[in-house]
Design a protein around this motif. Structure first.
Motif, PDB file in Angstrom:
ATOM      1  N   ALA A 161      -7.306  -5.774 -77.538  1.00 10.03           N
ATOM      2  CA  ALA A 161      -7.313  -5.072 -78.908  1.00 10.03           C
ATOM      3  C   ALA A 161      -8.255  -5.633 -79.572  1.00 10.03           C
ATOM      4  CB  ALA A 161      -5.984  -5.318 -79.632  1.00 10.03           C
ATOM      5  N   TYR A 162      -9.032  -4.745 -80.352  1.00 11.75           N
ATOM      6  CA  TYR A 162     -10.162  -4.980 -81.234  1.00 11.75           C
ATOM      7  C   TYR A 162     -10.323  -4.033 -82.325  1.00 11.75           C
ATOM      8  CZ  TYR A 162     -12.089  -1.628 -78.141  1.00 11.75           C
ATOM      9  OH  TYR A 162     -12.218  -0.510 -77.006  1.00 11.75           O
ATOM     10  N   GLY A 163     -10.983  -4.283 -83.512  1.00 12.52           N
ATOM     11  CA  GLY A 163     -11.106  -3.470 -84.441  1.00 12.52           C
ATOM     12  C   GLY A 163     -12.170  -2.452 -84.382  1.00 12.52           C
ATOM     13  N   GLU A 164     -12.935  -2.052 -85.245  1.00 12.60           N
ATOM     14  CA  GLU A 164     -13.678  -0.718 -85.381  1.00 12.60           C
ATOM     15  C   GLU A 164     -15.030  -1.295 -84.673  1.00 12.60           C
ATOM     16  OE1 GLU A 164     -13.079   2.400 -86.197  1.00 12.60           O
ATOM     17  OE2 GLU A 164     -10.971   1.218 -86.310  1.00 12.60           O
ATOM     18  N   PRO A 165     -15.723  -0.408 -83.928  1.00 16.32           N
ATOM     19  CA  PRO A 165     -17.105  -0.623 -83.132  1.00 16.32           C
ATOM     20  C   PRO A 165     -18.015  -0.732 -84.278  1.00 16.32           C
ATOM     21  CG  PRO A 165     -16.527   1.349 -82.749  1.00 16.32           C
ATOM     22  CD  PRO A 165     -15.373   0.814 -83.415  1.00 16.32           C
ATOM     23  N   THR A 166     -19.185  -1.549 -84.399  1.00 17.80           N
ATOM     24  CA  THR A 166     -20.230  -1.748 -85.100  1.00 17.80           C
ATOM     25  C   THR A 166     -21.529  -1.209 -84.575  1.00 17.80           C
ATOM     26  OG1 THR A 166     -20.523  -4.168 -84.953  1.00 17.80           O
ATOM     27  CG2 THR A 166     -19.080  -3.335 -86.618  1.00 17.80           C
ATOM     28  N   SER A 167     -22.567  -0.970 -85.596  1.00 20.09           N
ATOM     29  CA  SER A 167     -23.750  -0.695 -84.870  1.00 20.09           C
ATOM     30  C   SER A 167     -24.447  -1.800 -84.473  1.00 20.09           C
ATOM     31  CB  SER A 167     -24.762   0.041 -85.966  1.00 20.09           C
ATOM     32  OG  SER A 167     -24.743  -0.887 -87.166  1.00 20.09           O
ATOM     33  N   ASN A 168     -24.273  -3.259 -84.759  1.00 23.82           N
ATOM     34  CA  ASN A 168     -24.926  -4.223 -84.199  1.00 23.82           C
ATOM     35  C   ASN A 168     -24.253  -4.803 -82.732  1.00 23.82           C
ATOM     36  OD1 ASN A 168     -25.967  -6.644 -83.798  1.00 23.82           O
ATOM     37  ND2 ASN A 168     -25.201  -7.661 -85.718  1.00 23.82           N
ATOM     38  N   VAL A 196      -7.184  -0.279 -78.622  1.00 21.72           N
ATOM     39  CA  VAL A 196      -6.703  -1.022 -77.641  1.00 21.72           C
ATOM     40  C   VAL A 196      -7.269  -0.461 -76.076  1.00 21.72           C
ATOM     41  CG1 VAL A 196      -4.501  -1.703 -78.566  1.00 21.72           C
ATOM     42  CG2 VAL A 196      -4.543   0.543 -77.481  1.00 21.72           C
ATOM     43  N   GLU A 197      -7.231  -1.261 -75.436  1.00 22.49           N
ATOM     44  CA  GLU A 197      -8.124  -0.997 -73.972  1.00 22.49           C
ATOM     45  C   GLU A 197      -7.488  -1.615 -72.928  1.00 22.49           C
ATOM     46  OE1 GLU A 197     -12.651  -0.439 -72.062  1.00 22.49           O
ATOM     47  OE2 GLU A 197     -12.273  -1.137 -74.118  1.00 22.49           O
ATOM     48  N   GLU A 200      -6.226   1.340 -67.351  1.00 21.80           N
ATOM     49  CA  GLU A 200      -5.707   2.448 -67.217  1.00 21.80           C
ATOM     50  C   GLU A 200      -6.100   3.345 -67.916  1.00 21.80           C
ATOM     51  OE1 GLU A 200      -4.283   3.273 -64.020  1.00 21.80           O
ATOM     52  OE2 GLU A 200      -3.979   1.094 -63.676  1.00 21.80           O
ATOM     53  N   GLY A 201      -6.473   2.792 -69.479  1.00 18.01           N
ATOM     54  CA  GLY A 201      -7.054   3.816 -70.243  1.00 18.01           C
ATOM     55  C   GLY A 201      -7.052   2.871 -71.421  1.00 18.01           C
ATOM     56  N   MET A 202      -7.556   3.772 -72.531  1.00 13.02           N
ATOM     57  CA  MET A 202      -7.989   3.064 -73.759  1.00 13.02           C
ATOM     58  C   MET A 202      -7.046   4.091 -74.965  1.00 13.02           C
ATOM     59  SD  MET A 202     -11.915   3.820 -74.457  1.00 13.02           S
ATOM     60  CE  MET A 202     -11.791   2.970 -75.987  1.00 13.02           C
ATOM     61  N   GLY A 203      -6.813   3.489 -76.038  1.00 12.09           N
ATOM     62  CA  GLY A 203      -6.145   4.330 -77.371  1.00 12.09           C
ATOM     63  C   GLY A 203      -6.345   3.734 -78.439  1.00 12.09           C
TER      64      GLY A 203
END
Length: 257
Positions: A161-168, A196-197, A200-203
């Protein structure tokens, strides 16, 4: 010759009376009555007091003892170490000490305020029951514990589980999207979503929690997992439950129980 001897004796008596010291050296002095003498008379004059200036200074210094020095280095804002009493300071030195103590007090006060601020932020973000970090970890644990979610993502040990992706691309920590607000009724709303990833998949997980004015903890209103290509899995959905009960138990303006 006799007159010379008497003059010599008189000179010796005069010198011994004035200086107190007389050194006379004579060798083979004899009054033989002849017109010549074998060894001349040598009269040593006493040492003049001016020639013993250093000795007199040394004796005076030793007899008088050490004299304390009244001069000292003036203290400044940077050189004051507190060794001198306040009463011994001049007006300028008192101002320098006051400035130094004021600066030290402000420095200590700033450090205390900074410590309190950092402690408060750490508590509200990491340790408080209502912090987003605590609720994020609780929601992740519920996703991993749900059989429906594991069927879409994979084994719980491999779910991330992780937050929002960043450009860095070098950023290791991803910011967690969340917001906290209080409505006009005094109810606190916490909304959050994260990714979450698994193998089997991500969501995407959506979270909505509320705490009434008289409440002491946050309660789930919505906790769902959305995986592309599959139906949304609802672990909590209080709004939908209230909506269904309302439609079923109400007819012609009369609520049936």
């Amino acid at each position: 010759m006799a007159s010379k001897a008497r003059a010599f004796q008189q000179a010796c008596r005069i010198r011994s009376g004035q200086a107190g010291t007389l050194s006379c050296a004579s060798r083979d002095f004899a009054f033989s009555g002849s017109t010549s003498y074998t060894t001349p008379i040598q009269i040593l004059a006493p040492r003049s007091p001016r020639q013993c200036t250093s000795c007199r200074h040394a004796s005076t210094s030793s007899s008088s003892g050490p004299t304390p020095t009244s001069s000292r280095r003036a203290i400044t804002v940077t050189s004051d170490d507190g060794r001198y009493n306040w009463a011994d300071l001049s007006t300028g030195e008192k101002a320098a000490r006051g400035t130094q103590q004021t600066f030290n007090f402000l420095l200590v006060a700033a450090g205390l305020v900074g410590t309190i601020t950092i402690s408060y932020l750490l508590y509200t973000e990491l340790f408080a029951p209502e912090s987003s970090t605590i609720q994020f970890n609780a929601a992740v644990n519920r996703i991993k514990a749900s059989p429906e979610c594991r069927a879409l993502l994979g084994p719980s040990s491999q779910i991330k589980a992780y937050g929002e992706p960043t450009s860095n691309k070098w950023a290791r920590a991803r910011p967690l999207a969340h917001s906290t607000e209080t409505d006009k009724f005094g109810t606190t709303h916490l909304r959050m979503h994260f990714n979450v990833e698994g193998p089997e998949g991500m969501g995407v997980v959506s979270v909505h929690m509320i705490k009434p004015r008289e409440g002491d903890r946050l309660e789930y209103q919505l906790l769902s997992l959305t995986v592309k290509g599959h139906e949304t899995v609802y672990l909590e959905n209080k709004d939908a439950e209230r909506g269904v009960k309302g439609k079923v138990g109400k007819m012609f303006g009369v609520q049936w129980r």
